[in-house]
Write an enzyme that holds these catalytic residues in place. Structure first.
Site, PDB file in Angstrom:
ATOM      1  N   ASP A 211      18.816 -83.617  64.280  1.00  0.00           N
ATOM      2  CA  ASP A 211      18.239 -82.703  65.269  1.00  0.00           C
ATOM      3  C   ASP A 211      16.712 -82.724  65.250  1.00  0.00           C
ATOM      4  OD1 ASP A 211      18.574 -80.854  67.367  1.00  0.00           O
ATOM      5  OD2 ASP A 211      18.420 -79.146  66.026  1.00  0.00           O
ATOM      6  N   SER A 235      17.882 -76.485  72.051  1.00  0.00           N
ATOM      7  CA  SER A 235      18.963 -77.463  72.155  1.00  0.00           C
ATOM      8  C   SER A 235      20.146 -76.807  72.854  1.00  0.00           C
ATOM      9  CB  SER A 235      19.380 -77.944  70.761  1.00  0.00           C
ATOM     10  OG  SER A 235      18.290 -78.547  70.089  1.00  0.00           O
ATOM     11  N   GLN A 285      21.730 -85.673  73.081  1.00  0.00           N
ATOM     12  CA  GLN A 285      21.471 -84.234  73.161  1.00  0.00           C
ATOM     13  C   GLN A 285      20.790 -83.895  74.483  1.00  0.00           C
ATOM     14  OE1 GLN A 285      18.127 -81.809  71.051  1.00  0.00           O
ATOM     15  NE2 GLN A 285      19.889 -81.703  69.663  1.00  0.00           N
TER      16      GLN A 285
END
Length: 300
Positions: A211, A235, A285
């Site tokens: 991430d 996110s 993502q």
């Protein structure tokens, strides 16, 4: 620095060592690494651990798909509830809900697979300098903060906070004074201290580390960052595929790009290679990149 690295890695391992409350029910704690809410990689990594504890050890996670539903409260514990969706001879599936204050903040499906042989191919690893030739992100961040008198003290503390992952960008990007560039970046990363020889743990740590920097790639063409006044970032989802066994305490190359952004959402992708050039994981993502206030003009 070595002692600090060992302390940070041990703290990360402590976060991932969830407390078992009941069958398929676990509890974890959070750490403040400089954001306004719980770091998404932490929640995903802990959810991966929770799911892994409910399957046969012969099965390893090969993919996860998660949605970030609400900001996490760093002061409150997170409860992870695991549902057994399917147990097959080759595959097993688990659903994990991360819950705070009685409401889900993250929901994830994880698929596990026993090792087997089959066709193999992959894209080539990008030809970039090795990590030994690059400066660590920790050193760069301290230099950036020290060189900008206008940075408030609270922001200095947030930017200067160190984590358990050593990151070294091929072309560093200053989040406090971002330039406009192509939405592509290559970052070497690894844990700052050795990890136990446990493949399930290495995959959980990779989930955590995947991430870092991913969503920021979608901001590169626009010359803004998380710290730009009026910028709201979060996110929205996270997908990760594991292709082979890996070691997060050895250098991995994270090759990221962002093919597009629209409607205040940016899409970012990543390929993760080991030092031998083997593709070990892939990531995707989508994130919120909303400019809530007009961006101030930079001094010429």
């Amino acid at each position: 620095m070595a002692g600090d690295g060992e302390r940070l890695v041990q703290d990360l391992l402590d976060q991932l060592n969830l407390e078992a409350l009941e069958q398929r029910l676990f509890r974890g704690s959070s750490r403040d690494i400089g954001g306004k809410s719980v770091f998404g990689g932490q929640v995903a990594g802990q959810a991966m651990v929770a799911a892994t504890r409910t399957v046969d050890p012969a099965q390893q996670a090969h993919s996860m798909h998660g949605y970030f539903l609400r900001p996490g409260d760093m002061q409150a514990a997170i409860v992870y509830e695991v549902d057994n969706i399917r147990d097959g001879r080759s595959f097993a599936t688990r659903r994990v809900q991360a819950i705070q204050h009685g409401r889900p903040i993250f929901s994830m499906l994880v698929s596990f697979h026993v090792a087997e042989t089959g066709y193999t191919h992959q894209m080539a690893m990008p030809d970039v300098p090795g990590p030994e030739e690059l400066t660590s992100h920790d050193e760069l961040r301290h230099a950036w903060v020290d060189s900008l008198d206008r940075v408030p003290e609270s922001l200095r503390e947030a930017v200067g906070r160190e984590v358990a992952i050593d990151m070294r960008a091929v072309k560093p990007w200053n989040m406090l004074d971002p330039d406009e560039r192509e939405p592509v970046q290559h970052v070497w990363f690894k844990a700052k201290a050795p990890l136990p020889d446990d493949q399930a743990l290495h995959r959980a740590v990779l989930t955590y580390a995947s991430d870092f920097g991913l969503l920021a790639t979608s901001l590169f063409p626009h010359g803004v960052s998380f710290f730009t006044p009026g910028m709201q970032m979060a996110s929205l989802d996270h997908a990760l595929w594991f292709h082979r066994d890996l070691k997060v305490d050895d250098w991995l190359l994270y090759a990221m790009d962002s093919p597009g952004a629209q409607d205040a959402r940016g899409l970012s992708r990543g390929l993760i290679f080991n030092r031998e050039g083997q593709l070990v994981a892939s990531v995707a993502q989508e994130g919120l990149i909303r400019q809530r206030e007009p961006q101030p003009k930079k001094d010429p």
